[in-house]
Design an enzyme around this catalytic site. Sequence first.
Site, PDB file in Angstrom:
ATOM      1  N   PRO A  13       0.514  -1.674   0.350  1.00 67.29           N
ATOM      2  CA  PRO A  13       0.106  -0.187   0.090  1.00 67.29           C
ATOM      3  C   PRO A  13       1.351   1.325  -0.130  1.00 67.29           C
ATOM      4  O   PRO A  13       1.646   1.523   0.682  1.00 67.29           O
ATOM      5  CB  PRO A  13      -1.162  -0.046   1.216  1.00 67.29           C
ATOM      6  CG  PRO A  13      -0.810  -1.348   1.274  1.00 67.29           C
ATOM      7  CD  PRO A  13       0.140  -2.034   1.238  1.00 67.29           C
ATOM      8  N   ASN A  14       0.661   1.743  -1.035  1.00 66.95           N
ATOM      9  CA  ASN A  14       0.938   3.651  -0.722  1.00 66.95           C
ATOM     10  C   ASN A  14       2.348   3.415  -1.249  1.00 66.95           C
ATOM     11  O   ASN A  14       2.895   4.860  -2.145  1.00 66.95           O
ATOM     12  CB  ASN A  14       0.960   4.104   0.588  1.00 66.95           C
ATOM     13  CG  ASN A  14      -0.116   4.202   1.410  1.00 66.95           C
ATOM     14  OD1 ASN A  14      -1.461   4.731   0.872  1.00 66.95           O
ATOM     15  ND2 ASN A  14      -0.876   3.567   2.547  1.00 66.95           N
ATOM     16  N   ARG A  21       5.148  11.183  -1.794  1.00 71.68           N
ATOM     17  CA  ARG A  21       4.784  10.906  -0.671  1.00 71.68           C
ATOM     18  C   ARG A  21       6.394  11.201   0.355  1.00 71.68           C
ATOM     19  O   ARG A  21       7.100  10.880   0.348  1.00 71.68           O
ATOM     20  CB  ARG A  21       3.951   8.987  -0.848  1.00 71.68           C
ATOM     21  CG  ARG A  21       3.902   8.408   0.578  1.00 71.68           C
ATOM     22  CD  ARG A  21       3.947   7.180   0.445  1.00 71.68           C
ATOM     23  NE  ARG A  21       3.691   6.483   2.342  1.00 71.68           N
ATOM     24  CZ  ARG A  21       3.982   5.741   2.557  1.00 71.68           C
ATOM     25  NH1 ARG A  21       4.416   4.135   1.655  1.00 71.68           N
ATOM     26  NH2 ARG A  21       3.558   5.269   3.755  1.00 71.68           N
ATOM     27  N   TYR A  26      10.902   8.948   2.214  1.00 69.38           N
ATOM     28  CA  TYR A  26      11.076   8.110   1.226  1.00 69.38           C
ATOM     29  C   TYR A  26      11.683   8.227   0.144  1.00 69.38           C
ATOM     30  O   TYR A  26      12.397   7.748  -0.920  1.00 69.38           O
ATOM     31  CB  TYR A  26       9.966   7.205   0.719  1.00 69.38           C
ATOM     32  CG  TYR A  26       8.934   6.933   2.189  1.00 69.38           C
ATOM     33  CD1 TYR A  26       9.815   5.754   2.188  1.00 69.38           C
ATOM     34  CD2 TYR A  26       7.672   7.722   2.324  1.00 69.38           C
ATOM     35  CE1 TYR A  26       8.199   4.887   3.425  1.00 69.38           C
ATOM     36  CE2 TYR A  26       7.142   6.872   3.157  1.00 69.38           C
ATOM     37  CZ  TYR A  26       7.589   5.741   3.679  1.00 69.38           C
ATOM     38  OH  TYR A  26       6.694   5.538   5.267  1.00 69.38           O
ATOM     39  N   ASN A  77       8.181  -5.538  -0.585  1.00 69.77           N
ATOM     40  CA  ASN A  77       8.024  -3.909   0.226  1.00 69.77           C
ATOM     41  C   ASN A  77       6.874  -4.392   0.643  1.00 69.77           C
ATOM     42  O   ASN A  77       5.827  -3.602   0.036  1.00 69.77           O
ATOM     43  CB  ASN A  77       8.688  -2.478  -0.245  1.00 69.77           C
ATOM     44  CG  ASN A  77       8.506  -1.929   0.555  1.00 69.77           C
ATOM     45  OD1 ASN A  77       7.664  -1.736   1.872  1.00 69.77           O
ATOM     46  ND2 ASN A  77       8.860  -0.998   0.372  1.00 69.77           N
ATOM     47  N   ALA A  80       2.818  -0.747   4.914  1.00 69.63           N
ATOM     48  CA  ALA A  80       2.262  -0.967   6.128  1.00 69.63           C
ATOM     49  C   ALA A  80       1.720  -2.276   6.982  1.00 69.63           C
ATOM     50  O   ALA A  80       1.683  -2.090   8.194  1.00 69.63           O
ATOM     51  CB  ALA A  80       1.696   0.771   5.593  1.00 69.63           C
ATOM     52  N   HIS A  83       3.302  -3.871   9.113  1.00 76.45           N
ATOM     53  CA  HIS A  83       3.616  -4.184  10.426  1.00 76.45           C
ATOM     54  C   HIS A  83       2.102  -4.751  11.102  1.00 76.45           C
ATOM     55  O   HIS A  83       2.043  -4.446  12.421  1.00 76.45           O
ATOM     56  CB  HIS A  83       3.560  -2.551  11.007  1.00 76.45           C
ATOM     57  CG  HIS A  83       4.466  -1.970  10.625  1.00 76.45           C
ATOM     58  ND1 HIS A  83       5.465  -2.488  10.337  1.00 76.45           N
ATOM     59  CD2 HIS A  83       4.829  -1.196   9.436  1.00 76.45           C
ATOM     60  CE1 HIS A  83       7.038  -1.936   9.811  1.00 76.45           C
ATOM     61  NE2 HIS A  83       6.280  -1.267   9.174  1.00 76.45           N
ATOM     62  N   ASP A  90       1.755 -15.503   7.612  1.00 78.68           N
ATOM     63  CA  ASP A  90       1.778 -16.978   6.691  1.00 78.68           C
ATOM     64  C   ASP A  90       1.649 -17.031   6.101  1.00 78.68           C
ATOM     65  O   ASP A  90       1.917 -18.110   5.826  1.00 78.68           O
ATOM     66  CB  ASP A  90       0.070 -16.658   6.741  1.00 78.68           C
ATOM     67  CG  ASP A  90       0.017 -17.417   9.052  1.00 78.68           C
ATOM     68  OD1 ASP A  90       0.674 -16.839   9.347  1.00 78.68           O
ATOM     69  OD2 ASP A  90      -0.944 -16.965   9.279  1.00 78.68           O
ATOM     70  N   GLU A 101      12.804  -9.762   2.464  1.00 79.73           N
ATOM     71  CA  GLU A 101      12.144  -8.030   2.731  1.00 79.73           C
ATOM     72  C   GLU A 101      12.745  -7.048   2.746  1.00 79.73           C
ATOM     73  O   GLU A 101      13.646  -6.612   3.561  1.00 79.73           O
ATOM     74  CB  GLU A 101      11.486  -8.715   4.273  1.00 79.73           C
ATOM     75  CG  GLU A 101      11.046  -7.160   4.585  1.00 79.73           C
ATOM     76  CD  GLU A 101      10.286  -6.931   6.815  1.00 79.73           C
ATOM     77  OE1 GLU A 101      10.383  -8.512   7.650  1.00 79.73           O
ATOM     78  OE2 GLU A 101       9.640  -6.414   6.980  1.00 79.73           O
ATOM     79  N   HIS A 103      12.450  -2.878   3.049  1.00 78.43           N
ATOM     80  CA  HIS A 103      12.261  -1.047   3.460  1.00 78.43           C
ATOM     81  C   HIS A 103      12.788   0.108   3.144  1.00 78.43           C
ATOM     82  O   HIS A 103      14.205   0.115   3.086  1.00 78.43           O
ATOM     83  CB  HIS A 103      11.443  -1.402   5.307  1.00 78.43           C
ATOM     84  CG  HIS A 103      10.475  -1.820   5.381  1.00 78.43           C
ATOM     85  ND1 HIS A 103       9.059  -2.143   4.757  1.00 78.43           N
ATOM     86  CD2 HIS A 103      10.849  -3.559   6.109  1.00 78.43           C
ATOM     87  CE1 HIS A 103       8.289  -3.293   5.955  1.00 78.43           C
ATOM     88  NE2 HIS A 103       9.827  -3.759   6.309  1.00 78.43           N
ATOM     89  N   SER A 105      12.761   2.829   4.271  1.00 81.57           N
ATOM     90  CA  SER A 105      13.146   3.938   5.447  1.00 81.57           C
ATOM     91  C   SER A 105      13.730   2.910   6.346  1.00 81.57           C
ATOM     92  O   SER A 105      13.866   1.549   6.172  1.00 81.57           O
ATOM     93  CB  SER A 105      12.236   3.859   6.089  1.00 81.57           C
ATOM     94  OG  SER A 105      10.926   3.795   6.046  1.00 81.57           O
ATOM     95  N   ARG A 110      12.215   4.583  13.871  1.00 82.75           N
ATOM     96  CA  ARG A 110      10.879   5.254  13.245  1.00 82.75           C
ATOM     97  C   ARG A 110       9.579   4.862  14.730  1.00 82.75           C
ATOM     98  O   ARG A 110      10.132   4.313  15.558  1.00 82.75           O
ATOM     99  CB  ARG A 110      10.213   5.270  12.082  1.00 82.75           C
ATOM    100  CG  ARG A 110      10.704   5.509  11.201  1.00 82.75           C
ATOM    101  CD  ARG A 110      10.100   5.695   9.624  1.00 82.75           C
ATOM    102  NE  ARG A 110       9.219   6.253   9.267  1.00 82.75           N
ATOM    103  CZ  ARG A 110       8.155   5.914   8.476  1.00 82.75           C
ATOM    104  NH1 ARG A 110       8.467   5.457   7.348  1.00 82.75           N
ATOM    105  NH2 ARG A 110       7.150   6.760   8.295  1.00 82.75           N
ATOM    106  N   ARG A 114       6.247   0.822  13.740  1.00 82.79           N
ATOM    107  CA  ARG A 114       6.490   0.218  12.933  1.00 82.79           C
ATOM    108  C   ARG A 114       8.088  -0.923  13.518  1.00 82.79           C
ATOM    109  O   ARG A 114       9.126  -1.081  12.128  1.00 82.79           O
ATOM    110  CB  ARG A 114       7.180   1.367  11.607  1.00 82.79           C
ATOM    111  CG  ARG A 114       6.719   2.485  11.444  1.00 82.79           C
ATOM    112  CD  ARG A 114       7.301   3.307  10.186  1.00 82.79           C
ATOM    113  NE  ARG A 114       6.147   4.309  10.734  1.00 82.79           N
ATOM    114  CZ  ARG A 114       4.634   4.116   9.433  1.00 82.79           C
ATOM    115  NH1 ARG A 114       4.596   3.251   8.579  1.00 82.79           N
ATOM    116  NH2 ARG A 114       4.137   5.651   9.860  1.00 82.79           N
TER     117      ARG A 114
HETATM  118  C1  DQA Z   1       7.976   1.393   3.900  1.00 88.19           C
HETATM  119  C2  DQA Z   1       7.929   1.522   5.858  1.00 88.19           C
HETATM  120  C3  DQA Z   1       6.394   1.235   6.329  1.00 88.19           C
HETATM  121  O1  DQA Z   1       6.492   1.405   7.928  1.00 88.19           O
HETATM  122  C4  DQA Z   1       5.781   2.479   6.062  1.00 88.19           C
HETATM  123  O2  DQA Z   1       4.655   2.236   6.181  1.00 88.19           O
HETATM  124  C5  DQA Z   1       5.399   2.261   3.920  1.00 88.19           C
HETATM  125  C6  DQA Z   1       6.966   2.121   3.489  1.00 88.19           C
HETATM  126  C7  DQA Z   1       8.652   1.246   3.786  1.00 88.19           C
HETATM  127  O3  DQA Z   1       9.575   0.969   2.751  1.00 88.19           O
HETATM  128  O4  DQA Z   1      10.370   2.020   4.287  1.00 88.19           O
HETATM  129  O5  DQA Z   1       4.678   2.403   3.372  1.00 88.19           O
HETATM  130  O6  DQA Z   1       7.961   0.053   4.417  1.00 88.19           O
END
Ligand code: DQA
Length: 148
Positions: A13-14, A21, A26, A77, A80, A83, A90, A101, A103, A105, A110, A114
């Site tokens: 998401p996002n 953003r 980021y 990635n 959110a 978390h 699963d 995995e 990320h 940031s 943070r 997170r």
């Molecule tokens: C993220 C870190 C997450 O906490 C956040 O919700 C994101 C981006 C990152 O790439 O740093 O959407 O996954």
Amino acid sequence: MAQKKPIFILNGPNLNLLGTREPEQYGNHTLADIEAECRALADNKGMVVEFRQSNHEGELVDWLHEANDAACAVIINAGALTHTSLALGDAVRAIDVPVVEVHISNVHARETVRHHSYISAPAAGIIVGFGTMGYALAIDAVARWNET
Ligand code: DQA
């Protein structure tokens, strides 16, 4: 000769809003920039990528299941959902292909919410806090696995 399986690069998401953003968190690269960089890097290493983004948890779960047959590895990635989603954790646990995995940031620097990830324990490895370069580092890791 059998077609090489791609690396699935899955974004949650996002992440479609990267570039505008929270650039202080980021950076300025868009998801399209990251995809282009991943494709070029993978191509250079003789690999292919299947790059996807979804704002929907179930779609990401379905893609992880699909990756079990269709991919040589997964880079994820989950945004959110990292978390909050036991279902994604699963799904990572349920598949046999290695999952990295990523990320952008440093989530550990943070908010406390997170700091926990449902994906980290079943993941093969974690790349956190290197900015968008994290995707390239993950591709490099997959390439090194494939060499061995
Ligand atoms: C993220 C870190 C997450 O906490 C956040 O919700 C994101 C981006 C990152 O790439 O740093 O959407 O996954």
